[in-house]
Structure formats: structure tokens, C-alpha cells
Design an enzyme around this catalytic site. Structure first.
Site, PDB file in Angstrom:
ATOM      1  N   GLY A 246       3.792  -5.352  10.629  1.00  0.00           N
ATOM      2  CA  GLY A 246       5.002  -6.166  10.578  1.00  0.00           C
ATOM      3  C   GLY A 246       4.925  -7.303   9.593  1.00  0.00           C
ATOM      4  O   GLY A 246       5.851  -8.099   9.492  1.00  0.00           O
TER       5      GLY A 246
ATOM      6  N   THR B 169       0.848  -1.205   0.000  1.00  0.00           N
ATOM      7  CA  THR B 169       0.000   0.000   0.000  1.00  0.00           C
ATOM      8  C   THR B 169       0.878   1.248   0.000  1.00  0.00           C
ATOM      9  O   THR B 169       0.621   2.211  -0.735  1.00  0.00           O
ATOM     10  CB  THR B 169      -0.955  -0.003   1.214  1.00  0.00           C
ATOM     11  OG1 THR B 169      -1.522  -1.307   1.356  1.00  0.00           O
ATOM     12  CG2 THR B 169      -2.070   1.015   1.036  1.00  0.00           C
TER      13      THR B 169
ATOM     14  N   GLU C 244       9.388   0.904  11.647  1.00  0.00           N
ATOM     15  CA  GLU C 244       8.088   1.580  11.534  1.00  0.00           C
ATOM     16  C   GLU C 244       7.703   2.215  12.871  1.00  0.00           C
ATOM     17  O   GLU C 244       7.199   3.335  12.916  1.00  0.00           O
ATOM     18  CB  GLU C 244       7.022   0.572  11.097  1.00  0.00           C
ATOM     19  CG  GLU C 244       7.228   0.103   9.660  1.00  0.00           C
ATOM     20  CD  GLU C 244       6.290  -1.012   9.227  1.00  0.00           C
ATOM     21  OE1 GLU C 244       6.179  -1.226   8.019  1.00  0.00           O
ATOM     22  OE2 GLU C 244       5.691  -1.670  10.080  1.00  0.00           O
TER      23      GLU C 244
ATOM     24  N   ALA D 280      -1.125  -1.194   7.284  1.00  0.00           N
ATOM     25  CA  ALA D 280      -1.322  -2.040   8.467  1.00  0.00           C
ATOM     26  C   ALA D 280      -1.814  -3.404   8.017  1.00  0.00           C
ATOM     27  O   ALA D 280      -2.381  -3.538   6.925  1.00  0.00           O
ATOM     28  CB  ALA D 280      -2.339  -1.419   9.417  1.00  0.00           C
TER      29      ALA D 280
HETATM   30  C1  5RP Z   1       5.236  -3.892   6.966  1.00  0.00           C
HETATM   31  C2  5RP Z   1       3.893  -3.500   7.458  1.00  0.00           C
HETATM   32  C3  5RP Z   1       2.865  -3.162   6.422  1.00  0.00           C
HETATM   33  O1  5RP Z   1       2.370  -1.894   6.697  1.00  0.00           O
HETATM   34  C4  5RP Z   1       1.755  -4.164   6.489  1.00  0.00           C
HETATM   35  O2  5RP Z   1       2.312  -5.471   6.376  1.00  0.00           O
HETATM   36  C5  5RP Z   1       0.733  -3.937   5.379  1.00  0.00           C
HETATM   37  O3  5RP Z   1       1.307  -4.233   4.152  1.00  0.00           O
HETATM   38  P1  5RP Z   1       0.504  -4.144   2.787  1.00  0.00           P
HETATM   39  O4  5RP Z   1       0.258  -2.696   2.525  1.00  0.00           O
HETATM   40  O5  5RP Z   1       1.434  -4.774   1.793  1.00  0.00           O
HETATM   41  O6  5RP Z   1      -0.764  -4.933   2.948  1.00  0.00           O
HETATM   42  O7  5RP Z   1       3.618  -3.432   8.619  1.00  0.00           O
HETATM   43  O8  5RP Z   1       6.069  -4.316   8.007  1.00  0.00           O
END
Ligand code: 5RP
Length: 223
Positions: free
Chosen positions: A95, A31, A103, A83
Site C-alpha cells: 500500500g 517494481t 491489489e 511489496a
Molecule cells: C502499491 C504497493 C507496492 O507494491 C509497494 O508499495 C511496493 O512498491 P515499489 O515496487 O515501488 O517498491 O503496494 O500500493
């Protein structure tokens, strides 16, 4: 709309939280990659970014956005990040991309956390997504036993058959089966376990705003 399109929608919507002339905090994940792609269109209006991972740093630099070390910047107006789960109070699990420690550091130095997420991430209670915890390898087995005693099942995250090594040289355990009813108490307690670098509950550093991508468009949740 596809999940990818929803991510692009919120990535674009986050631009209005970026303060002209300043440095913006940038998270990690698919994202956030959409946000970085949108940020390029206003890159001449900002000083640059503080990044929460090597992966985001590479992407930002490749697009010509200067990246500052977090130690060079006392405070940031805004941190934009995704998130894995977010509840109706702005508490998050993060994470999934293994970047949780950096983060949390960048979130702590930011006045406002703007979470960007598609609607699949909004939950009534945290805990369905396996909770990422960054650990010092020497403590892995003990930390896993502590989660087992709480009713969770922890597994070391692997990459190519070996424990994944984070940007900080540590490992990640992912914990299934936890019920996180009090995110602040949970984060406070687990953060104190010896060998835990960072727990993926962001309740002390929760979001103030969530831009949620839905079939009806971007919904803004304020916490
Ligand atoms: C990375 C994170 C990301 O914000 C979380 O995994 C969401 O990722 P995505 O936008 O790919 O769904 O915490 O450590």
C-alpha cells in the site's frame, strides 16, 4: 547492482509465471512498472491484464496491452505485484503506492500471488514500514485512536498538503510503531473495524512465491 537494476531483474524474471493465452493480474509500483515493461515483449502471447490501479492501467494501455475490468474475469492464474515488506512466510505489507484495496481484490481472484521485490523488502517480522490503511474519511479519527490504543502512531497521508485521495475516493492513514506478530489475526481484526476499507497486511492473501532481487541474482522463495 542498484535497487533499480534489482527491480528490473525481478520484473523480467516474473515473465515465466505468465500463462500464455491468459489474462495476467498486474499490481502497482516501481517494481511492477519494470514487470510491465518486460510484459510488452510477450504481449502478443497474452490476452491482456487485470490492473490494480489507474496508474498501472495507464501504463499498460500506453504499451498496447489490453486491460480488462476485474468483473469480466472470474479467476486469474497469477497475480504479479511488489511489496513494501515480505516476511519468510510470504505475509506482506503493501500500500506504499496507495493501491492496496484494488491489489487485495485482484490478489483474491488469483490462484497464485507472485511477489517481486528487491532484497531490502525481506524482513523477519512485519511492522517497520509504516502500515498503510485505506479508510473512509468519516472514520479517520476513530481509526487513528484505535491504532494509538494498540501502541501505534497514525498519520493521514498527504499529497500537495491535502489528504491523498485513492483511486476509490478514500483516504490513507500510515501507522508507525506496530508490532505485527500474528499477521493473519491482525489482518482479520483490523479489517472488521468500522470505516476501514482495507488494511495493508496481506496475510490472508499472502504470496506463494517471492522473486527476490539480490546482488547474487534472483532468489526464488516458495511459501
Ligand atoms: C502499491 C504497493 C507496492 O507494491 C509497494 O508499495 C511496493 O512498491 P515499489 O515496487 O515501488 O517498491 O503496494 O500500493
Amino acid at each position: 547492482m542498484t535497487q533499480d537494476e534489482l527491480k528490473a531483474l525481478v520484473g523480467q524474471a516474473a515473465l515465466k509465471y505468465v500463462v500464455p493465452g491468459e489474462i495476467v493480474g498486474v499490481g502497482t509500483g516501481s517494481t511492477v512498472n519494470k514487470f510491465i515493461d518486460a510484459l510488452v515483449t510477450i504481449k502478443d502471447q497474452i490476452k491482456g491484464a487485470v490492473s490494480s490501479s489507474e496508474a498501472s492501467t495507464v501504463r499498460l494501455k500506453a504499451l498496447g496491452i489490453p486491460v480488462f475490468d476485474s468483473n469480466e474475469v472470474e479467476s486469474l492464474s497469477v497475480y504479479i505485484d511488489g511489496a513494501d515488506e515480505i516476511d519468510h512466510q510470504g505475509h506482506m505489507v503493501k500500500g506504499g503506492g496507495a493501491a492496496l484495496t484494488r491489489e487485495k481484490i485482484v490478489a483474491a481472484q488469483s490462484k497464485q500471488f507472485v511477489c517481486i521485490a528487491d532484497e531490502s523488502k525481506l524482513v523477519d517480522a512485519l511492522g517497520a514500514f509504516p502500515l498503510p490503511v485505506e479508510v473512509i474519511p468519516m472514520a479517520t479519527a476513530r481509526v487513528m485512536r484505535q491504532f494509538a490504543a494498540m501502541g501505534g502512531t497514525a498519520a493521514v497521508r498527504l499529497k500537495d498538503g491535502q489528504p491523498l485521495v485513492t483511486d476509490n475516493g478514500q483516504h490513507i492513514v500510515d501507522v508507525k510503531g506496530l508490532k505485527i506478530t500474528d499477521p493473519v489475526a491482525f489482518e482479520t481484526a483490523v479489517s472488521q473495524w468500522p470505516g476501514v476499507v482495507t488494511v495493508g497486511v496481506f496475510a490472508l492473501q499472502k504470496a506463494q512465491v517471492c522473486l527476490l532481487g539480490t546482488a547474487q541474482g534472483v532468489k526464488t522463495l516458495n511459501f
